[in-house]
Design a protein around this motif. Structure first.
Motif, mmCIF file in Angstrom:
data_model
loop_
_atom_site.group_PDB
_atom_site.id
_atom_site.type_symbol
_atom_site.label_atom_id
_atom_site.label_comp_id
_atom_site.label_asym_id
_atom_site.label_seq_id
_atom_site.Cartn_x
_atom_site.Cartn_y
_atom_site.Cartn_z
ATOM 1 N N ASN A 4 0.852 -1.183 0.000
ATOM 2 C CA ASN A 4 0.000 0.000 0.000
ATOM 3 C C ASN A 4 0.898 1.247 0.000
ATOM 4 O O ASN A 4 2.126 1.156 0.115
ATOM 5 N N ALA A 5 0.261 2.408 -0.137
ATOM 6 C CA ALA A 5 1.044 3.647 -0.304
ATOM 7 C C ALA A 5 1.940 3.911 0.902
ATOM 8 O O ALA A 5 3.083 4.354 0.754
ATOM 9 N N PHE A 6 1.432 3.588 2.102
ATOM 10 C CA PHE A 6 2.210 3.850 3.316
ATOM 11 C C PHE A 6 3.487 3.010 3.338
ATOM 12 O O PHE A 6 4.592 3.517 3.537
ATOM 13 N N GLU A 7 3.336 1.699 3.092
ATOM 14 C CA GLU A 7 4.520 0.827 3.151
ATOM 15 C C GLU A 7 5.486 1.142 2.011
ATOM 16 O O GLU A 7 6.706 1.055 2.165
ATOM 17 N N LYS A 8 4.924 1.536 0.875
ATOM 18 C CA LYS A 8 5.788 1.895 -0.257
ATOM 19 C C LYS A 8 6.680 3.078 0.119
ATOM 20 O O LYS A 8 7.864 3.119 -0.185
ATOM 21 N N ARG A 9 6.089 4.036 0.818
ATOM 22 C CA ARG A 9 6.898 5.194 1.260
ATOM 23 C C ARG A 9 7.976 4.742 2.233
ATOM 24 O O ARG A 9 9.110 5.198 2.181
ATOM 25 N N LEU A 15 15.508 6.372 4.864
ATOM 26 C CA LEU A 15 15.673 5.695 6.151
ATOM 27 C C LEU A 15 15.757 4.179 5.956
ATOM 28 O O LEU A 15 16.473 3.485 6.671
ATOM 29 N N ARG A 16 15.016 3.671 4.963
ATOM 30 C CA ARG A 16 15.042 2.226 4.697
ATOM 31 C C ARG A 16 16.462 1.780 4.329
ATOM 32 O O ARG A 16 16.917 0.716 4.746
ATOM 33 N N ARG A 17 17.161 2.622 3.561
ATOM 34 C CA ARG A 17 18.542 2.265 3.173
ATOM 35 C C ARG A 17 19.427 2.136 4.417
ATOM 36 O O ARG A 17 20.218 1.211 4.544
ATOM 37 N N VAL A 18 19.258 3.070 5.345
ATOM 38 C CA VAL A 18 20.070 3.041 6.573
ATOM 39 C C VAL A 18 19.754 1.774 7.376
ATOM 40 O O VAL A 18 20.656 1.045 7.800
ATOM 41 N N VAL A 19 18.465 1.493 7.545
ATOM 42 C CA VAL A 19 18.064 0.312 8.332
ATOM 43 C C VAL A 19 18.535 -0.975 7.643
ATOM 44 O O VAL A 19 19.058 -1.893 8.277
ATOM 45 N N ILE A 43 15.286 -11.377 -4.243
ATOM 46 C CA ILE A 43 13.861 -11.409 -4.595
ATOM 47 C C ILE A 43 13.217 -10.131 -4.045
ATOM 48 O O ILE A 43 13.627 -9.630 -3.001
ATOM 49 N N GLY A 44 12.247 -9.576 -4.762
ATOM 50 C CA GLY A 44 11.511 -8.402 -4.259
ATOM 51 C C GLY A 44 12.438 -7.267 -3.856
ATOM 52 O O GLY A 44 12.450 -6.838 -2.705
ATOM 53 N N CYS A 45 13.162 -6.726 -4.826
ATOM 54 C CA CYS A 45 14.302 -5.832 -4.531
ATOM 55 C C CYS A 45 13.906 -4.418 -4.119
ATOM 56 O O CYS A 45 14.775 -3.641 -3.708
ATOM 57 N N GLY A 46 12.612 -4.058 -4.225
ATOM 58 C CA GLY A 46 12.237 -2.699 -3.828
ATOM 59 C C GLY A 46 13.060 -1.665 -4.577
ATOM 60 O O GLY A 46 13.293 -1.781 -5.781
ATOM 61 N N ARG A 47 13.573 -0.666 -3.855
ATOM 62 C CA ARG A 47 14.311 0.422 -4.498
ATOM 63 C C ARG A 47 15.774 0.071 -4.805
ATOM 64 O O ARG A 47 16.524 0.906 -5.304
ATOM 65 N N GLY A 48 16.200 -1.143 -4.484
ATOM 66 C CA GLY A 48 17.542 -1.581 -4.899
ATOM 67 C C GLY A 48 18.603 -1.455 -3.821
ATOM 68 O O GLY A 48 19.778 -1.702 -4.092
ATOM 69 N N PHE A 49 18.200 -1.116 -2.604
ATOM 70 C CA PHE A 49 19.202 -0.983 -1.536
ATOM 71 C C PHE A 49 19.866 -2.337 -1.228
ATOM 72 O O PHE A 49 21.024 -2.389 -0.836
#
Ligand SMILES: C[S@@+](CC[C@H](N)C(=O)[O-])C[C@H]1O[C@@H](n2cnc3c(N)ncnc32)[C@H](O)[C@@H]1O
Length: 202
Positions: A4-9, A15-19, A43-49
């Motif tokens: 959903n939009a919240f989790e996508k953000r 911050l996701r990259r740092v975590v 698998i499921g690479c998201g933004r590539g971090f």
């Protein structure tokens, strides 16, 4: 299942990259060590971090990655280009795809990374089967996952769009991995909410 939009953000923000690097990758490195020169799949690479971490923290030579959401594939390609990682003979290969039908030969990979993807997959056992198929004997599975204890949390559940039925606990996940020929080498869990786990495919 798409985010959903919240989790996508959450998963595409800086911050996701740092975590992902300082907590998730650091913990997996401690549990399982580096890949060193292997060909790995995320698998499921998201933004590539995770692709970036596989290259510069785990020492992978070649990284392949896919995501079920075409928007994520575009974001990952842009992010990795911005970081100068999409050039050269060993440039990562990123595609739009589903974990149920991985576009790769059997036994292709030295390691597979799952950063928070399986808990989005309704048939997570089928996904484990497909992941096992593309791994070489002796290859390493690095996994960070949200467990049933988190998915069942009513507050969390209101914000996230996760499948709710048949979510896995740590014992369930371990059992299904063993059933598919994985040997769990090390894990750490945060209560019944999160697990960081490394397993070898026998
Ligand atoms: C919680 S996000 C994690 C993204 C990234 N791995 C990270 O750690 O930031 C889950 C990702 O898995 C992807 N995804 C969900 N179901 C999938 C499936 N069946 N096959 C491939 N990717 C999937 C989503 O599109 C999303 O990018």
């Amino acid at each position: 299942m798409l985010l959903n939009a919240f989790e996508k953000r959450l998963v595409t923000g800086s911050l996701r990259r740092v975590v992902q690097r300082r907590l998730d990758a650091a913990r997996l490195l401690k549990l399982g060590g580096r890949v060193e020169d292997g060909t790995v799949l995320e698998i499921g690479c998201g933004r590539g971090f995770g692709v970036e971490a596989a290259l510069d923290l785990f020492g992978a030579k070649q990284v392949h990655a896919f995501d079920d959401d075409p928007q994520m594939v575009g974001l990952a390609q842009r992010e990795l280009t911005k970081r100068g990682l999409m050039a050269g003979v060993h440039a990562p290969r990123i595609w739009h795809g589903n974990v149920h039908e991985i576009q790769a030969a059997s036994g292709e990979y030295d390691a597979v990374f799952d950063f928070q993807v399986l808990h989005h997959v309704t048939d997570w056992r089928g996904a484990l089967e497909e992941i096992a198929r593309v791994m070489k004997p002796g290859a390493t599975l690095y996994l960070v996952e949200s467990l049933r204890g988190l998915i069942d949390n009513p507050v969390w559940g209101r914000w996230m769009n996760h499948p709710k039925e048949d979510r896995f606990t740590l014992p369930m996940l371990t059992e299904e991995l063993q059933r598919r020929g994985f040997e769990v080498q090390a894990h750490r869990n945060w209560g019944k909410q999160f697990v960081w786990l490394v397993a070898a495919r026998s």
